[in-house]
Design an enzyme around this catalytic site. Structure first.
Site, PDB file in Angstrom:
ATOM      1  N   LYS A 140       1.768   2.157  -5.084  1.00 17.16           N
ATOM      2  CA  LYS A 140       2.237   1.654  -6.346  1.00 17.16           C
ATOM      3  C   LYS A 140       1.408   1.903  -7.694  1.00 17.16           C
ATOM      4  O   LYS A 140       1.930   2.367  -8.582  1.00 17.16           O
ATOM      5  CB  LYS A 140       2.279   0.077  -6.280  1.00 17.16           C
ATOM      6  CG  LYS A 140       3.286  -0.251  -5.242  1.00 17.16           C
ATOM      7  CD  LYS A 140       3.439  -1.616  -4.957  1.00 17.16           C
ATOM      8  CE  LYS A 140       2.222  -2.557  -4.195  1.00 17.16           C
ATOM      9  NZ  LYS A 140       2.201  -2.063  -3.099  1.00 17.16           N
ATOM     10  N   ASP A 187       0.773  -1.177  -0.122  1.00 17.61           N
ATOM     11  CA  ASP A 187      -0.092   0.174  -0.069  1.00 17.61           C
ATOM     12  C   ASP A 187       0.890   1.325   0.060  1.00 17.61           C
ATOM     13  O   ASP A 187       0.375   2.366   0.497  1.00 17.61           O
ATOM     14  CB  ASP A 187      -1.002  -0.082   1.330  1.00 17.61           C
ATOM     15  CG  ASP A 187      -1.962  -1.216   1.122  1.00 17.61           C
ATOM     16  OD1 ASP A 187      -2.162  -1.668   0.166  1.00 17.61           O
ATOM     17  OD2 ASP A 187      -2.270  -1.632   2.272  1.00 17.61           O
ATOM     18  N   GLN A 241       2.013  -6.465  -3.174  1.00 19.63           N
ATOM     19  CA  GLN A 241       2.267  -6.214  -1.837  1.00 19.63           C
ATOM     20  C   GLN A 241       3.780  -5.607  -1.730  1.00 19.63           C
ATOM     21  O   GLN A 241       3.951  -4.324  -2.132  1.00 19.63           O
ATOM     22  CB  GLN A 241       2.674  -7.577  -1.543  1.00 19.63           C
ATOM     23  CG  GLN A 241       1.204  -8.492  -1.467  1.00 19.63           C
ATOM     24  CD  GLN A 241       0.970  -9.009  -2.591  1.00 19.63           C
ATOM     25  OE1 GLN A 241       1.557  -9.578  -3.258  1.00 19.63           O
ATOM     26  NE2 GLN A 241      -0.298  -8.693  -2.767  1.00 19.63           N
ATOM     27  N   GLY A 289      -4.477  -4.305  -4.003  1.00 20.92           N
ATOM     28  CA  GLY A 289      -5.620  -3.218  -3.991  1.00 20.92           C
ATOM     29  C   GLY A 289      -4.828  -2.197  -4.445  1.00 20.92           C
ATOM     30  O   GLY A 289      -4.262  -1.424  -3.542  1.00 20.92           O
ATOM     31  N   HIS A 290      -4.756  -1.854  -5.857  1.00 22.42           N
ATOM     32  CA  HIS A 290      -3.832  -0.451  -6.412  1.00 22.42           C
ATOM     33  C   HIS A 290      -4.949   0.607  -6.619  1.00 22.42           C
ATOM     34  O   HIS A 290      -5.685   0.470  -7.604  1.00 22.42           O
ATOM     35  CB  HIS A 290      -2.904  -1.176  -7.516  1.00 22.42           C
ATOM     36  CG  HIS A 290      -1.805  -1.993  -7.058  1.00 22.42           C
ATOM     37  ND1 HIS A 290      -1.096  -2.538  -7.892  1.00 22.42           N
ATOM     38  CD2 HIS A 290      -1.578  -2.578  -5.659  1.00 22.42           C
ATOM     39  CE1 HIS A 290      -0.384  -3.472  -7.030  1.00 22.42           C
ATOM     40  NE2 HIS A 290      -0.697  -3.362  -5.869  1.00 22.42           N
TER      41      HIS A 290
HETATM   42  P1  GDP Z   1      -0.980   0.385  -3.482  1.00 25.19           P
HETATM   43  O1  GDP Z   1      -1.419  -1.103  -2.962  1.00 25.19           O
HETATM   44  O2  GDP Z   1       0.626   0.465  -3.212  1.00 25.19           O
HETATM   45  O3  GDP Z   1      -1.073   0.805  -5.033  1.00 25.19           O
HETATM   46  O4  GDP Z   1      -1.271   1.455  -2.529  1.00 25.19           O
HETATM   47  P2  GDP Z   1      -3.128   1.480  -2.301  1.00 25.19           P
HETATM   48  O5  GDP Z   1      -3.820   1.965  -3.298  1.00 25.19           O
HETATM   49  O6  GDP Z   1      -3.400   0.266  -1.475  1.00 25.19           O
HETATM   50  O7  GDP Z   1      -2.869   2.473  -1.205  1.00 25.19           O
HETATM   51  C1  GDP Z   1      -2.466   3.921  -1.352  1.00 25.19           C
HETATM   52  C2  GDP Z   1      -3.412   4.918  -1.097  1.00 25.19           C
HETATM   53  O8  GDP Z   1      -3.075   6.171  -0.854  1.00 25.19           O
HETATM   54  C3  GDP Z   1      -4.654   4.982  -1.735  1.00 25.19           C
HETATM   55  O9  GDP Z   1      -5.703   5.659  -1.436  1.00 25.19           O
HETATM   56  C4  GDP Z   1      -3.905   6.216  -2.806  1.00 25.19           C
HETATM   57  O10 GDP Z   1      -5.249   7.073  -3.575  1.00 25.19           O
HETATM   58  C5  GDP Z   1      -3.404   7.210  -1.891  1.00 25.19           C
HETATM   59  N1  GDP Z   1      -2.266   7.901  -1.949  1.00 25.19           N
HETATM   60  C6  GDP Z   1      -1.254   7.753  -3.246  1.00 25.19           C
HETATM   61  N2  GDP Z   1      -0.235   8.504  -3.109  1.00 25.19           N
HETATM   62  C7  GDP Z   1      -0.875   9.528  -2.127  1.00 25.19           C
HETATM   63  C8  GDP Z   1      -0.392  10.635  -1.860  1.00 25.19           C
HETATM   64  O11 GDP Z   1       0.766  10.985  -2.111  1.00 25.19           O
HETATM   65  N3  GDP Z   1      -0.808  11.547  -0.483  1.00 25.19           N
HETATM   66  C9  GDP Z   1      -2.036  11.047  -0.355  1.00 25.19           C
HETATM   67  N4  GDP Z   1      -2.738  11.637   0.774  1.00 25.19           N
HETATM   68  N5  GDP Z   1      -2.630   9.873  -0.722  1.00 25.19           N
HETATM   69  C10 GDP Z   1      -1.885   8.945  -1.560  1.00 25.19           C
HETATM   70  P1  IMO Z   2      -0.915  -4.201  -2.227  1.00 25.31           P
HETATM   71  O1  IMO Z   2      -0.462  -4.679  -3.655  1.00 25.31           O
HETATM   72  C1  IMO Z   2      -0.989  -4.620   2.234  1.00 25.31           C
HETATM   73  C2  IMO Z   2      -1.009  -8.899   3.657  1.00 25.31           C
HETATM   74  C3  IMO Z   2      -2.193  -9.258   4.208  1.00 25.31           C
HETATM   75  C4  IMO Z   2      -1.683 -10.137   5.226  1.00 25.31           C
HETATM   76  C5  IMO Z   2      -0.656 -10.878   4.624  1.00 25.31           C
HETATM   77  C6  IMO Z   2      -0.853 -12.167   4.182  1.00 25.31           C
HETATM   78  O2  IMO Z   2      -2.247  -3.479  -2.385  1.00 25.31           O
HETATM   79  O3  IMO Z   2       0.348  -3.478  -1.531  1.00 25.31           O
HETATM   80  P2  IMO Z   2      -2.491 -12.965   2.170  1.00 25.31           P
HETATM   81  O4  IMO Z   2      -3.806 -12.354   1.488  1.00 25.31           O
HETATM   82  O5  IMO Z   2      -1.519 -12.597   1.028  1.00 25.31           O
HETATM   83  O6  IMO Z   2      -2.388 -14.237   2.447  1.00 25.31           O
HETATM   84  O7  IMO Z   2      -2.146 -11.827   3.353  1.00 25.31           O
HETATM   85  O8  IMO Z   2      -0.170  -9.916   3.599  1.00 25.31           O
HETATM   86  N1  IMO Z   2      -1.130  -8.294   2.256  1.00 25.31           N
HETATM   87  C7  IMO Z   2      -1.159  -7.050   2.106  1.00 25.31           C
HETATM   88  N2  IMO Z   2      -0.875  -5.729   2.676  1.00 25.31           N
HETATM   89  N3  IMO Z   2      -1.177  -4.525   0.612  1.00 25.31           N
HETATM   90  C8  IMO Z   2      -1.347  -5.753  -0.048  1.00 25.31           C
HETATM   91  O9  IMO Z   2      -1.041  -5.470  -1.318  1.00 25.31           O
HETATM   92  C9  IMO Z   2      -1.438  -6.836   0.557  1.00 25.31           C
HETATM   93  N4  IMO Z   2      -1.514  -8.186   0.090  1.00 25.31           N
HETATM   94  C10 IMO Z   2      -1.385  -9.126   1.162  1.00 25.31           C
HETATM   95  O10 IMO Z   2      -2.977  -8.109   4.997  1.00 25.31           O
HETATM   96  O11 IMO Z   2      -1.067  -9.570   6.393  1.00 25.31           O
HETATM   97 MG    MG Z   3      -2.751  -1.691  -1.818  1.00 20.88          MG
END
Ligand code: GDP
Ligand code: IMO
Ligand code: MG
Length: 420
Positions: free
Chosen positions: A15, A12, A221, A39-40
């Protein structure tokens, strides 16, 4: 050449946003590991899209997107994602390719995931329950079903065989479940998938490379969730580090160019497991609120803490990161002091390394405190406009990790980014 972009923490890191921003510089974006546990999030003009299986280049119609062999794919989630994208007017059939060798997540894999977590009680991993672990277990156990299998006449037999194996395993857990409805949706989704370009991913990507195309491999991840090098056993079931891009796509290490690592300006983790810089009091709550730190896949509140430079340096070493992206700087706008963990005290001994066991040892963070910038970043579009204290924090991270900064993200929208 293939550049790789990946998360350096516990996932998270942002990415999705950065891949979407960089995508116009490439011809193809390819996912190489993980599955719908990811979840991207991409936000364009205030509109939010969360991708679980589909690469984050999909919003750019010129680009090809490939789901590589290293990915585990749930047809039902895939169909849902496609339908959401189609509703926005995108023609996903045109530029989305799927490797025949990607493994399929069956409904019973999800049941096994839940049954396994349930049996662990307080030691549960905090899995997203998307069936990731059981599917990779079947892959390495040589029992898995692959995308290419649904193009053959033995598919139903193979499915039934694997399902039977799962049913006998689930019996051992004494876990209540039904899968009839899920199976119906699953087979419908398989039919839906047949409308896509199912390819020999390794040939496909190497042909693209031979034609001079530029490819961005998108990690899921983060490095601290890597099956080998993460905080085992509180990890995911795939290798999340850069080396995995080769095996997850079928490309040679000689094809790899830049390795772009992403870190938040602080740290989060969702699910169980060690987290040395976690802030369990008000500061952690404030970061969660300011950063809207709730899981993109499960909605769970993310645990929050200060940036951990020991873990970051470790991840940079494992990945060979050549460029660093720092996201979510804006979340710390109102903090007078920013803390950065520069070493650990492990059972009383100061260490600059991530220890073998973070779970049972007492690992306490040692902090360096820096002045916060206490200002809004909305109007900061260039490096020169950034507050001096923020520049100092960023330069400090770059010096400590010995990696140059690529950009700094100052908000969730595609445009909210300062290039270095
Ligand atoms: P990912 O899994 O690495 O793609 O990240 P996620 O989408 O799960 O979580 C990142 C969250 O931070 C999302 O809700 C994005 O919209 C948000 N986000 C990304 N970059 C920024 C930033 O620079 N500032 C803020 N406030 N939110 C951001
Ligand atoms: P992105 O790509 C954050 C965590 C789960 C749990 C552990 C194992 O959005 O960054 P799993 O479902 O793989 O068996 O879970 O890994 N986890 C993540 N945490 N971002 C993710 O993906 C994750 N994918 C798995 O919360 O702790
Ligand atoms: Mg994510």
């Amino acid at each position: 050449m293939v550049d790789i972009l990946l998360g350096l923490q516990w996932g998270d890191e942002g990415k999705g946003k950065i891949v979407d921003f960089l995508a116009p510089q490439y011809d193809m974006v390819a996912r190489f590991q993980g599955g719908p546990n990811a979840g991207h999030t991409i936000i364009v003009g205030g509109k939010k899209i969360v991708l679980h299986t589909i690469p984050s280049g999909i919003l750019h119609p010129r680009l090809i997107n490939l789901i590589g062999n290293g990915v585990v794919l749930d047809p039902v989630t895939f169909k849902m994602e496609c339908e959401r994208l189609q509703a926005t007017g995108l023609d996903v059939h045109k530029n989305l390719y799927i490797s025949k060798k990607a493994h399929l997540i069956l409904p019973t894999h999800k049941v096994l995931d839940a049954a396994s977590e349930n049996s662990k009680g307080s030691l549960k991993i905090g899995s997203t329950l998307k069936g990731i672990g059981p599917t990779y277990m079947d892959k390495t156990g040589r029992n898995g079903l692959r995308v290419g299998d649904f193009l053959t006449s033995q598919f139903q037999d193979k499915y039934n065989q694997l399902k039977q194996k799962h049913l006998s395993l689930i019996k051992l857990y004494e876990y209540d479940f039904t899968v009839e409805e899920q199976e119906k949706q699953w087979f419908e989704a398989i039919e839906f998938m047949k409308g896509f370009q199912i390819v020999d991913g390794e040939y496909f990507i190497n042909e693209q490379l031979a034609a001079g195309k530029k490819i961005l491999a998108e990690g899921a991840q983060g490095s601290m969730l890597d099956i080998d090098f993460g905080t085992y056993p509180f990890v995911t079931s795939s290798n999340t580090i850069s080396a995995s891009a080769c095996t997850g796509l079928g490309i040679s290490p000689r094809q790899i160019g830049e390795i772009i690592g992403i870190t938040k300006a602080y740290c989060t983790r969702v699910g169980s497991g060690p987290f040395p810089t976690e802030l369990l009091e008000e500061t952690g709550d404030t970061i969660r609120k300011e950063g809207n730190e709730f899981g993109s896949t499960t909605g769970r509140p993310r645990r929050c803490g200060w940036i951990d430079l020991v873990a970051l340096k470790y991840a940079i070493m494992l990945n060979g990161v050549t460029q660093l992206v720092i996201t979510k700087a804006d979340v710390l706008n109102n903090f007078a002091t920013i803390s950065l963990c520069t070493s650990y005290s492990v059972d009383g001994v100061v260490s600059a390394q991530v220890p073998y066991d973070l779970t049972d040892a007492e690992v306490l963070p040692v902090y360096q405190n820096m002045n916060g910038w206490m200002s809004d970043l909305t109007n900061c579009k260039t490096k020169n406009n950034l507050p001096a204290s923020l520049l100092e924090v960023v330069e400090n991270i770059s010096t400590f990790t010995d990696v140059k900064i690529k950009c700094l993200s100052t908000g969730p929208d595609r445009e909210q980014l300062v290039i270095w």
